[in-house]
Structures are given as structure tokens and as C-alpha cells.
Design a protein around this motif. Structure first.
Motif, PDB file in Angstrom:
ATOM      1  N   ARG A  44     -22.063   4.578   2.202  1.00 32.09           N
ATOM      2  CA  ARG A  44     -21.049   3.863   1.425  1.00 32.09           C
ATOM      3  C   ARG A  44     -21.699   2.804   0.531  1.00 32.09           C
ATOM      4  N   TYR A  48     -21.489   3.028  -3.561  1.00 33.84           N
ATOM      5  CA  TYR A  48     -20.833   2.020  -4.383  1.00 33.84           C
ATOM      6  C   TYR A  48     -21.811   1.393  -5.382  1.00 33.84           C
ATOM      7  N   ILE A 266     -16.740  -0.763   8.072  1.00 36.67           N
ATOM      8  CA  ILE A 266     -16.059   0.515   8.249  1.00 36.67           C
ATOM      9  C   ILE A 266     -15.689   0.613   9.727  1.00 36.67           C
ATOM     10  N   ILE A 300     -15.090   8.652   1.747  1.00 34.66           N
ATOM     11  CA  ILE A 300     -15.525   7.249   1.813  1.00 34.66           C
ATOM     12  C   ILE A 300     -14.730   6.391   0.832  1.00 34.66           C
ATOM     13  N   THR A 301     -14.530   6.904  -0.379  1.00 32.22           N
ATOM     14  CA  THR A 301     -13.828   6.103  -1.391  1.00 32.22           C
ATOM     15  C   THR A 301     -12.350   5.930  -1.043  1.00 32.22           C
TER      16      THR A 301
END
Length: 504
Positions: A44, A48, A266, A300-301
Motif C-alpha cells: 500500500r 500510493y 490497515i 487496496i485502494t
């Protein structure tokens, strides 16, 4: 304009300092330690950073932070590069890639750190500490016993030059510590907003250079980010509390710091912490379990924000280009990112559908399934013609979340040609059924079901009994999809061929 958190006001100078980077082409970095596999949180962070750089025509740097040699795992850098490439994350600079700001492995930059630690010693921002591990342990125990925050008491700050020379002459090992000030450092977090924290209240002077000549994370990452011209640091929220300490180091050098944004934790769907010991946090495990890279990236997004997503509007699979175009830091939620496993299955299903609609990708998908079938049923007579497999995939995409599901025993009938030699079946009945079905031009499921019901009525056999016979003839299995659905999937030619094999 000032920013406020916990009744503290961020100095206008710091806010303006951060704004200076807004006009620069961004340079961001992903800086993992080679201590094992790449987990979901690391992916992640890398994703990003990559999308932020891609959306602004910037550079994404991979830097390996291996200053803790005791935790280094052989082969982990190679595995990391493999995982990033598999996920579709392109490194513009890094180990094995090159770039004018290298080396990109910290253990290869030791002379650089030595040069810069000398500057802090010279300007009085750092000092040599000769405290032994035994003394530090005693300090910790005493603090715990007295219910105080365990921290170094800064004893060696006050050593005279004579004391220092004497200890060095005696061969006493030493580390180098940074002189924390009692100033309340503050910064504007790109995700959390204003953050103000007096690190000296809870920590003693931190170690910058260990006695083995290796820098600590706090020192090396500041030096490297500055020398590599990093403009934005996007990293996990666990580093947020250390950022004010890093700002003091930037100040000691007289450097302008980058902008900082800290990504929230997360967590599992129930809010519990995601553990590295779980079998579902390794990127490698997702790959080995049939999850496609674009599916994992979208998963993930969807969990952490930063993109256009209307709640309740359903899931839409987005390409890397689309994700980069949509990505906005101020859309990232500061709340923990909850993982919803159902979203991952839906994303993977959508990726299978996308690949089936692309001629080249569908050929690769068919070939992959052919290999899976042959590996799963090595001693069986199989039907794995390309057209048959593609037909099955188009039928199955609404029923499965990964193509590996299609080689389970539940779907074995699709590929294994049944052996009907031992069946005690009315062959005359099946012969009449073949003649009847050969006249049917439409082989769609609803029509087939009606035709089979009509056949059972006209031939004085109960419909459930006919279905049982046909299921055995077509698949050799006692379970599976409905017979009409099975025949539609196999197609007219294959269905009749399997029935004829028993009639002969």
C-alpha cells in the motif's frame, strides 16, 4: 494562516516551508528494510507513493534501508523487486535500476553518513556517548520500577573534551547521539492535518550512529531523503510520532524538510490489527493463491480512500492510469483502513472478465487454465480444447473469483471425460434421447430443461431419475450444476458425444 491541533498553533513559517515543495516536480520514495517478504501494508505504501509520482509526472525511488544488518534476510531484495514488478509498480530509480542519486542501498552509503555525522558533531548538534548496554538496561529497569517513561538520561552530553579524549584513548566503544531540544516541533501532515509534539518530554537523546559504524533509521532516512531530493514522504502512521524528531535533525543541518503524509493502519474487517503472522498479508501469498495484480491493487485502494468512489455504487476495476489520474492525498481517510475480503473476490472476478474481453489476455488466461487442468488431473482423459475452455470461462466468471476454482472437484465434469463402461443404464432410452436432442437447434439452458422434461414425460421416466442418469453419463459425478446448465456449458456436440459413448 495557522494550523491547529490539541490547542497548539503551527508556526506560519513551517506551513510556508512545506508549501515551497508544491511547485516542484515530486520525488517520492519507498524505503523498505530487507527483513523478509513484502506485506500488504508495504505494498500500500509503495502503491500510493507510485501513484502520487505518476499523477504528477514525478519520480518514484526504491531505497533499501538495511542499516540493521542483524535483521537482514538473504534474497528479500530480489523478492521485493519481483513483488513490485508483479503489482505493476515501476521504480524509476533504485538498486539494479540506477539513477544519479545512488547508491540506493544504505549499507553502501556508509561514507556519506560518516561525512554528515561529522557536520553535526562540529556544529554541536550531536555528541559521543560511551554508555554501556548494561547501564542503559539499568536505566530502563529503574524507570519501569518507578513508573516513569524509560528514556536515556543524556548523561554523556556533559562530558568534557578531556573525558572524551581519555575514553577514546582507552578504546571505549561509543555511539553518536543527537541533542534533542525542548522545542515543540510541529508540521502539517498531508493526511492528518496539524501535528505538534515535544519529543524531548518522552525520549532521551536518540542514537544517530551506532558503535558499529552503521546509522540508525532516524539519521539515515533524513540524510538520504535530503540528498536524494525527496519532496514528499508518504509512509505508515507508525512513523508519525518520529517525524518531529526528524524535523529537528533537518533543522540541525539547516535543510528544508520534505512534506510528510502518514498512511493510516490497515486493519481486519472487525477492526483488529493486521498481523504479519497471518497467512493473508504476504503479497506472494496473494499471487500464489490466484489473485491478479490489478485486482489486489484495486482492493487496496478501495480500503483506504484517496480515489473517486461513491459508497453503494458498486465496484469498478480501474487501471493504473485511471488510479493515478484520480489519486488525491486529501481524499485519504485518516481512519484505519478496514479490509473487506469480499471486495478482493469481486475485484478478481472483474479482472477475469476484463482479460476475457481482450484477445491477447484471454489467450494467456486459457493457456494458464490448460496448464492448471493438466497439473490437477494428470492421469485423466481430458477435454481442454481452447474454445471449450473459453466458453467455460465466460460462463464461470459470474460464479468464481479465481480461475483455480475451476479445477476443483465440483467442476471436474468440465474437463474429465467420464468412464461409463460400468454403468447399468438403459441404452435404448439414451439412444432415443440422442435422436431427440439432435433435432434441437437451440441448446440454451431454459429450453433444454423444458425439452428434457418433455422427453421424460413422453418416455415414461420420472424427470428426477432422468436427471440422475444424465448427470452420471455427462460427468460421472453425483453433484454439480443442473443437468441443463451442464449440457449448455458442454455444448451440443460434447454433450451428445458423451451420451453416445454409453450407447455404443
Amino acid at each position: 494562516m495557522n494550523s491547529v491541533l490539541n490547542n497548539r498553533v503551527l508556526p506560519v513559517s513551517i506551513v510556508n516551508l512545506c508549501r515551497t515543495f508544491k511547485t516542484k516536480v515530486p520525488r517520492v520514495r519507498f524505503a523498505p528494510s530487507p527483513t523478509g517478504y513484502l506485506h500488504l501494508g508495504g505494498l500500500r505504501t509503495a502503491l500510493y507513493n507510485y501513484l502520487f509520482a505518476k499523477s504528477r509526472n514525478g519520480s518514484f525511488i526504491l531505497r533499501i534501508e538495511d542499516t540493521d544488518q542483524t535483521r537482514k534476510v538473504e534474497g528479500s531484495v530480489k523478492a521485493l523487486l519481483k513483488d513490485l514488478k508483479w503489482a505493476g509498480i515501476e521504480c524509476h530509480e533504485g538498486p539494479g535500476i540506477g539513477g544519479k542519486y545512488g547508491p540506493y542501498v544504505q549499507s553502501e552509503r556508509l561514507p556519506i553518513y560518516q561525512e554528515h555525522i561529522s557536520k553535526l558533531l562540529e556544529n554541536g548538534s550531536a555528541y559521543k556517548c560511551f554508555c554501556t548496554e548494561r547501564r542503559l538496561n539499568l536505566l530502563r529497569r529503574d524507570a519501569v520500577r518507578s513508573q516513569r517513561i524509560p528514556k536515556y538520561d543524556n548523561r554523556c552530553r556533559s562530558l568534557s573534551e578531556e573525558d572524551i579524549s581519555e575514553k577514546i584513548g582507552a578504546g571505549s566503544p561509543y555511539c553518536i547521539r543527537f541533542k534533542l531540544s525542548s522545542d515543540c516541533s510541529a508540521f502539517e501532515d498531508l493526511i492528518f492535518g496539524g501535528i505538534a509534539y515535544d519529543v524531548s518530554l518522552n525520549e532521551g537523546d536518540p542514537v544517530l550512529m551506532k558503535s558499529d559504524g552503521y546509522p540508525t533509521y532516524h539519521f539515515a532516512n533524513v540524510v538520504d531523503d535530503h540528498l536524494m531530493d525527496v519532496t514528499h514522504v508518504l509512509r505508515g502512521v507508525e512513523w508519525q510520532i518520529s517525524t518531529t524528531k526528524h524535523l529537528l535533525i533537518y533543522k540541525a543541518f539547516g535543510w528544508t524538510p520534505p512534506q510528510f503524509g502518514h498512511l493510516p493502519l490497515i486493519v481486519n474487517a472487525d477492526g483488529t490489527k493486521l498481523s504479519k503472522r497471518q497467512s493473508d498479508v504476504k503479497v506472494e501469498d496473494y499471487r500464489n493463491n490466484g489473485i491478479f495484480p490489478l485486482a489486489l491493487v484495486n482492493y487496496i485502494t478501495l480500503s483506504g480512500g484517496g480515489f473517486d468512489h461513491v459508497p453503494g455504487a458498486g465496484v469498478r476495476l480501474k487501471s493504473m492510469d485511471e488510479l493515478a489520474e484520480e489519486f488525491q492525498i486529501d481524499r485519504i481517510s485518516s481512519h484505519p483502513s478496514r479490509l473487506n475480503p469480499d471486495l478482493l473476490q469481486e475485484c478478481n472476478r472483474l479482472e477475469i472478465r476484463r482479460q476475457l474481453q481482450d484477445d491477447q489476455l484471454s489467450q494467456t488466461l486459457v493457456a494458464k487454465l490448460q496448464d492448471l487442468i493438466k497439473h490437477t488431473y494428470p492421469s485423466q482423459t481430458l477435454d481442454i480444447e481452447k474454445e471449450h475452455i473459453k466458453t467455460v470461462l465466460n460462463w464461470a466468471v459470474a460464479r468464481i473469483s479465481k480461475i483455480e476454482d475451476l479445477v476443483s472437484s465440483k467442476f471436474g465434469f468440465l474437463w474429465i471425460l467420464p468412464s461409463n463402461n460400468q454403468m447399468d443404464i438403459d441404452k435404448d432410452l439414451l439412444h432415443r434421447l440422442v435422436e431427440y436432442l439432435e433435432t434441437q437447434e437451440v441448446f440454451e439452458e431454459p429450453i433444454l430443461k423444458d425439452k428434457l422434461r418433455e422427453f421424460s414425460k413422453n418416455n415414461n421416466i420420472k424427470f428426477p431419475e432422468l436427471m440422475k442418469i444424465l448427470r452420471s453419463v455427462l460427468s460421472g459425478l453425483s453433484e454439480g450444476p443442473g443437468v441443463a446448465e451442464m449440457m449448455h456449458l458442454l455444448g451440443k456436440s460434447q454433450s451428445l458425444e458423451r451420451i453416445k459413448a454409453v450407447v455404443r
